[in-house]
Write a protein that holds these residues in place. Structure first.
Motif, PDB file in Angstrom:
ATOM      1  N   ALA A  30       0.759  -1.061   0.026  1.00  0.00           N
ATOM      2  CA  ALA A  30       0.008  -0.034  -0.110  1.00  0.00           C
ATOM      3  C   ALA A  30       0.867   1.260   0.142  1.00  0.00           C
ATOM      4  O   ALA A  30       0.437   2.360  -0.549  1.00  0.00           O
ATOM      5  N   PRO A  31       2.040   1.283   0.708  1.00  0.00           N
ATOM      6  CA  PRO A  31       2.799   2.487   0.719  1.00  0.00           C
ATOM      7  C   PRO A  31       3.084   3.041  -0.826  1.00  0.00           C
ATOM      8  O   PRO A  31       3.192   4.265  -1.180  1.00  0.00           O
ATOM      9  N   THR A  32       3.184   2.011  -1.761  1.00  0.00           N
ATOM     10  CA  THR A  32       3.615   2.417  -3.080  1.00  0.00           C
ATOM     11  C   THR A  32       2.451   3.044  -3.978  1.00  0.00           C
ATOM     12  O   THR A  32       2.668   3.898  -4.543  1.00  0.00           O
ATOM     13  N   VAL A  33       1.397   2.944  -3.419  1.00  0.00           N
ATOM     14  CA  VAL A  33       0.068   3.754  -3.880  1.00  0.00           C
ATOM     15  C   VAL A  33       0.451   5.129  -3.440  1.00  0.00           C
ATOM     16  O   VAL A  33       0.112   6.050  -4.503  1.00  0.00           O
ATOM     17  N   LEU A  75      10.249  -2.471   1.566  1.00  0.00           N
ATOM     18  CA  LEU A  75      10.272  -1.073   2.072  1.00  0.00           C
ATOM     19  C   LEU A  75      11.465  -0.302   2.004  1.00  0.00           C
ATOM     20  O   LEU A  75      11.650   0.919   1.743  1.00  0.00           O
ATOM     21  N   PRO A  76      12.672  -0.833   2.137  1.00  0.00           N
ATOM     22  CA  PRO A  76      13.876  -0.280   1.926  1.00  0.00           C
ATOM     23  C   PRO A  76      14.096   0.015   0.518  1.00  0.00           C
ATOM     24  O   PRO A  76      14.686   1.347   0.252  1.00  0.00           O
ATOM     25  N   GLY A  77      13.460  -0.687  -0.411  1.00  0.00           N
ATOM     26  CA  GLY A  77      13.489  -0.134  -1.862  1.00  0.00           C
ATOM     27  C   GLY A  77      12.766   1.120  -2.260  1.00  0.00           C
ATOM     28  O   GLY A  77      13.155   2.047  -2.817  1.00  0.00           O
ATOM     29  N   VAL A  78      11.461   0.935  -1.510  1.00  0.00           N
ATOM     30  CA  VAL A  78      10.585   2.234  -1.591  1.00  0.00           C
ATOM     31  C   VAL A  78      11.337   3.516  -1.259  1.00  0.00           C
ATOM     32  O   VAL A  78      11.391   4.521  -1.835  1.00  0.00           O
ATOM     33  N   ALA A 137      18.129  -8.140  -4.841  1.00  0.00           N
ATOM     34  CA  ALA A 137      17.303  -8.158  -6.039  1.00  0.00           C
ATOM     35  C   ALA A 137      15.965  -7.269  -5.629  1.00  0.00           C
ATOM     36  O   ALA A 137      15.407  -6.610  -6.689  1.00  0.00           O
ATOM     37  N   SER A 138      15.421  -7.746  -4.615  1.00  0.00           N
ATOM     38  CA  SER A 138      14.071  -7.131  -4.425  1.00  0.00           C
ATOM     39  C   SER A 138      14.096  -5.689  -4.178  1.00  0.00           C
ATOM     40  O   SER A 138      13.397  -4.975  -4.662  1.00  0.00           O
ATOM     41  N   ALA A 139      15.019  -5.172  -3.416  1.00  0.00           N
ATOM     42  CA  ALA A 139      15.401  -3.854  -2.933  1.00  0.00           C
ATOM     43  C   ALA A 139      15.298  -3.065  -4.318  1.00  0.00           C
ATOM     44  O   ALA A 139      14.955  -1.944  -4.319  1.00  0.00           O
ATOM     45  N   CYS A 140      16.536  -3.513  -4.790  1.00  0.00           N
ATOM     46  CA  CYS A 140      16.860  -2.861  -6.114  1.00  0.00           C
ATOM     47  C   CYS A 140      15.961  -2.468  -7.080  1.00  0.00           C
ATOM     48  O   CYS A 140      15.704  -1.758  -7.692  1.00  0.00           O
ATOM     49  N   GLY A 141      15.010  -3.778  -7.439  1.00  0.00           N
ATOM     50  CA  GLY A 141      13.904  -3.573  -8.135  1.00  0.00           C
ATOM     51  C   GLY A 141      12.964  -2.753  -7.777  1.00  0.00           C
ATOM     52  O   GLY A 141      12.347  -1.825  -8.606  1.00  0.00           O
ATOM     53  N   VAL A 142      12.381  -2.666  -6.559  1.00  0.00           N
ATOM     54  CA  VAL A 142      11.214  -1.603  -6.185  1.00  0.00           C
ATOM     55  C   VAL A 142      11.939  -0.359  -6.271  1.00  0.00           C
ATOM     56  O   VAL A 142      11.355   0.612  -6.613  1.00  0.00           O
ATOM     57  N   ALA A 143      13.243  -0.053  -5.593  1.00  0.00           N
ATOM     58  CA  ALA A 143      13.868   1.245  -5.882  1.00  0.00           C
ATOM     59  C   ALA A 143      14.080   1.706  -7.159  1.00  0.00           C
ATOM     60  O   ALA A 143      13.584   2.953  -7.446  1.00  0.00           O
ATOM     61  N   ALA A 144      14.361   0.913  -8.203  1.00  0.00           N
ATOM     62  CA  ALA A 144      14.307   1.327  -9.690  1.00  0.00           C
ATOM     63  C   ALA A 144      12.926   1.939 -10.110  1.00  0.00           C
ATOM     64  O   ALA A 144      12.802   2.935 -10.770  1.00  0.00           O
ATOM     65  N   LEU A 145      11.789   0.863  -9.455  1.00  0.00           N
ATOM     66  CA  LEU A 145      10.625   1.257 -10.021  1.00  0.00           C
ATOM     67  C   LEU A 145       9.917   2.707  -9.445  1.00  0.00           C
ATOM     68  O   LEU A 145       9.446   3.616 -10.020  1.00  0.00           O
ATOM     69  N   THR A 146      10.360   2.659  -8.150  1.00  0.00           N
ATOM     70  CA  THR A 146      10.196   3.731  -7.449  1.00  0.00           C
ATOM     71  C   THR A 146      10.813   5.240  -8.089  1.00  0.00           C
ATOM     72  O   THR A 146      10.211   6.261  -8.258  1.00  0.00           O
TER      73      THR A 146
END
Length: 182
Positions: A30-33, A75-78, A137-146
């Motif tokens: 939800a924080p991504t929304v 969450l670290p990625g966001v 991988a998960s943190a970098c993927g989410v950070a890249a999208l954010t």
């Protein structure tokens, strides 16, 4: 063979368990929304923002549903991705840097610097991770999208600069000694 009522009970219990995990994943993402809504309000490319935002939510929810080491990077990625997101929007507001030789856009350098700063933050956050590959991988993927929600405003070059900065910023993780013994 199991009696039919017991097999049906196991199946219903498993489905209830998976529904609970899916609900948890939806809330965890939800924080991504909120980030996507802010990006949509600031963007002049609504379709690009909507596509990247949908991908961000879907990836965050999927990683949260998978759990464990993959969920730990969401969450670290966001949080890390907000750095290039903010830097790209600030550079877009500032515009161009003019020198006697001419004017240049500062958006791509801002995406590169923001990606590097995000990578450095992730390196610090993930330095004690047990399964570094999955968490990274998960943190970098989410950070890249954010971050791409902001860096996409200058096109593919901004997103490429973001990725290069992110990978360079997380390079110290590759130097970390392996955990565990033989």
């Amino acid at each position: 063979m199991e009696p039919e009522p017991l097999a049906g009970l196991k199946h219903r219990a498993y489905r209830a368990y998976e529904r609970g995990r899916a609900r948890h994943a939806a809330w965890a993402a939800a924080p991504t929304v909120a980030v996507v809504v802010v990006a949509a309000l600031m963007s002049d490319r609504p379709l690009t923002t909507a596509l990247i935002g949908a991908a961000l939510y879907a990836v965050a929810a999927l990683l949260s549903w998978r759990g464990r080491h993959l969920e730990r990077g969401v969450l670290p990625g966001v949080a890390a991705g907000l750095v290039p997101f903010a830097m790209a929007h600030a550079a877009r507001l500032y515009g161009h840097l003019c020198t006697p030789e001419g004017c240049v856009s500062i958006c791509v350098p801002a995406c590169l610097a923001g990606g590097f700063a995000a990578g450095a933050l992730l390196s610090r956050a993930l330095r004690r991770a047990d399964r570094l590959g999955a968490s990274w991988a998960s943190a970098c993927g989410v950070a890249a999208l954010t971050g791409a929600l902001g860096c996409a405003c200058v096109g593919f070059g901004g997103v490429l600069a973001l990725a290069a900065g992110l990978l360079t910023g997380t390079a110290p993780l590759a130097l970390r000694p392996a955990r565990g013994g033989a």
